[in-house]
Design an enzyme around this catalytic site. Structure first.
Site, short mmCIF file in Angstrom:
data_model
loop_
_atom_site.label_atom_id
_atom_site.label_comp_id
_atom_site.label_asym_id
_atom_site.label_seq_id
_atom_site.Cartn_x
_atom_site.Cartn_y
_atom_site.Cartn_z
N LYS A 1 0.87 -1.20 0.00
CA LYS A 1 0.00 0.00 0.00
C LYS A 1 0.89 1.23 0.00
O LYS A 1 2.04 1.17 0.43
CB LYS A 1 -0.88 0.02 1.25
CG LYS A 1 -2.15 0.82 1.07
CD LYS A 1 -3.22 0.01 0.38
CE LYS A 1 -4.37 0.85 -0.08
NZ LYS A 1 -5.50 0.01 -0.52
N ASP B 1 -6.66 4.21 -4.89
CA ASP B 1 -7.43 4.09 -3.66
C ASP B 1 -8.09 5.46 -3.52
O ASP B 1 -8.23 6.17 -4.54
CB ASP B 1 -6.51 3.74 -2.47
CG ASP B 1 -7.29 3.27 -1.23
OD1 ASP B 1 -7.60 2.07 -1.14
OD2 ASP B 1 -7.60 4.10 -0.37
O1 2IT Z 1 -8.08 -1.50 -1.23
C1 2IT Z 1 -7.87 -2.03 -2.33
O2 2IT Z 1 -7.93 -3.25 -2.50
C2 2IT Z 1 -7.52 -1.14 -3.45
N1 2IT Z 1 -7.45 0.07 -3.24
C3 2IT Z 1 -7.24 -1.69 -4.81
C4 2IT Z 1 -5.87 -2.26 -4.89
C5 2IT Z 1 -5.47 -2.70 -6.27
O3 2IT Z 1 -4.29 -3.01 -6.40
O4 2IT Z 1 -6.29 -2.74 -7.19
#
Ligand code: 2IT
Length: 450
Positions: A126, A166
């Site tokens: 993240k 996100d």
């Molecule tokens: O919280 C999540 O799963 C996302 N923001 C998407 C993450 C992604 O790599 O598509």
């Protein structure tokens, strides 16, 4: 509670006292998987859990950008490469002014088990920044994204770490981020990011995937209870990408989304936000306006606006907190129970405080589904986007949607089976944690000390 699990939770509390969101998710996940740790003493022998709560790597970087008036601004960028045991780190970037290490770590930790649950080979990561996109011009957004990627590009790659969107990061931001990555690397490595535009390698259905996946998961839950989604009323929160996807799919399935929320309050639309294309499209207009006010919807469509309140007092068949973390507290949980709601389906990452979550799970007849399962359709389609990019091909929207449906069905199934294996009954929260944890634990055990 298993003594080893308890000691790891204590370690995390001691070490991360100033990061309550991270402590919260660790406590929730480790409490759920304690029965598995009981059965596997070898985990403690190799100190698997203290490894699991320690990111493989986490770094900050300086992001300097110039606003339209020629003034310089400095923000902090973050990337947490939490766990790469089952695949390249994968997870979104959040641009929001409240971003700090505790937010990035909680999201990264959740992402590990969510990604594992999809059944696809993606590790957990993240990132983001404390940059506040509210009220920024197009040029300011572009320059911020370019500066952000200039700092990050050498640490990511299609087989290393694959960021996505996100909160505060949508298709527009991904476009600017990818443009800068391509400029710096001089290669067309579009598998480095997901959530791209279709013209340069994005997957059809990725924008809808989180909301669609949540509705497919809800269908599985309802089928388990011998019920149907048609005619159900749903209380949602937020008005972003996820809620938009839920509204679109709710319309297709004959369900009705009756609430939206924002930082300014909530709106109640008894006819359903999902009742017309115009209303659904208006969510996108509201988001793109950068005003971040849900009252605009009430003004536009002549429905009730409740300033400063959350939508959890509204009577609905299904409650789907789809806005942000810790949106539902104990007082709201009690209200939800008083309203006789049977289905509490988390959608946003960690939308419920732990006391409220455990309270809801303890209510007879109440079914609680955890966000790491319900919202996993988003990252699952991101992984499908990576597959298409690496094979240099394009799947139709129908193909992607079929795969997404199958993945959501399977997430529900493996969660049910994992909970049953430990004698926990139809416990989707514990089941998701147990199933997600199992695969990562196995991979880590087989790969030795790392
Ligand atoms: O919280 C999540 O799963 C996302 N923001 C998407 C993450 C992604 O790599 O598509």
């Amino acid at each position: 509670m298993n003594a080893y699990v308890a000691s790891v939770i204590e370690n995390v509390k001691r070490k991360h006292g100033s990061e309550p969101e991270f402590v919260q998710t660790v406590e929730e996940v480790l409490t759920s998987i304690a029965p598995m740790v009981d059965k596997h003493p070898e985990y403690e022998k190799v100190d698997l859990l203290n490894r699991m709560v320690e990111p493989e790597r986490m770094f900050t970087f300086r992001v300097v950008w110039m606003d339209d008036g020629g003034n310089y601004h400095t923000n902090t960028g973050y990337r947490c490469q939490f766990n790469g045991a089952i695949g390249p780190y994968k997870g979104g970037l959040r641009f929001q002014k409240n971003v700090y290490p505790g937010i990035i770590k909680f999201l990264g930790f959740e992402q590990i088990f969510k990604n594992s649950l999809t059944g696809l080979p993606i590790g957990g990561g993240k990132g983001g920044s404390d940059f506040d996109p509210a009220g920024k011009s197009e040029g300011e957004i572009m320059r911020f994204c370019q500066s952000f990627m200039t700092a990050l590009y050498r640490y990511i790659g299609p087989d290393i770490d694959v960021p996505a969107g996100d909160m505060g990061v949508g298709g527009r931001e991904i476009g600017y981020l990818y443009g800068q990555y391509r400029r710096l690397k001089g290669t067309f490595e579009n598998g480095v990011l997901t959530g791209k535009g279709f013209s340069y390698g994005g997957s059809l259905t990725r924008p809808e995937a989180t909301g669609y996946g949540a509705m497919y998961y809800l269908q599985e839950v309802l089928a388990h209870e011998g019920e149907d989604v048609r005619g159900k009323t749903i209380a949602c929160a937020g008005f972003g990408n996820v809620t938009w996807g839920i509204c679109k799919k709710a319309r297709d399935l004959g369900a009705k989304v009756v609430t939206l929320s924002g930082p300014d309050g909530y709106v109640y639309d008894p006819d359903g936000v999902s009742s017309s294309q115009e209303k659904i499209d208006y969510l996108v207009t509201m988001r793109n306006s950068g005003r971040n006010l849900v009252q605009d919807y009430a003004d536009r469509f002549g429905v009730a606006f409740h300033p400063g309140e959350k939508p959890w007092g509204v009577k609905a068949d299904v409650v789907m907190p789809s806005a942000m973390q810790n949106d539902v507290h104990m007082e709201h949980a009690k209200q939800i129970v008083e309203n006789g709601v049977k289905y509490y389906i988390e959608v946003a990452n960690m939308p419920t405080t732990n006391d409220a979550l455990f309270y809801l799970m303890g209510q007879p007849g109440m079914i609680v589904a955890p966000s790491k399962a319900v919202n996993a359709g988003g990252v699952a389609v991101s992984a499908l986007e990576m597959s298409q990019n690496s094979e240099r091909l394009v799947w139709s929207a129908e193909e992607v949607d079929e795969k997404l449906k199958g993945i959501m069905k399977n997430i529900h199934k493996v969660s049910v089976e994992a909970a049953e294996e430990y004698g926990l009954g139809y416990n989707l929260v514990a089941g998701a944690n147990l199933a997600g944890f199992k695969k990562v634990a196995e991979a880590m055990m087989e790969q030795g000390a790392f």
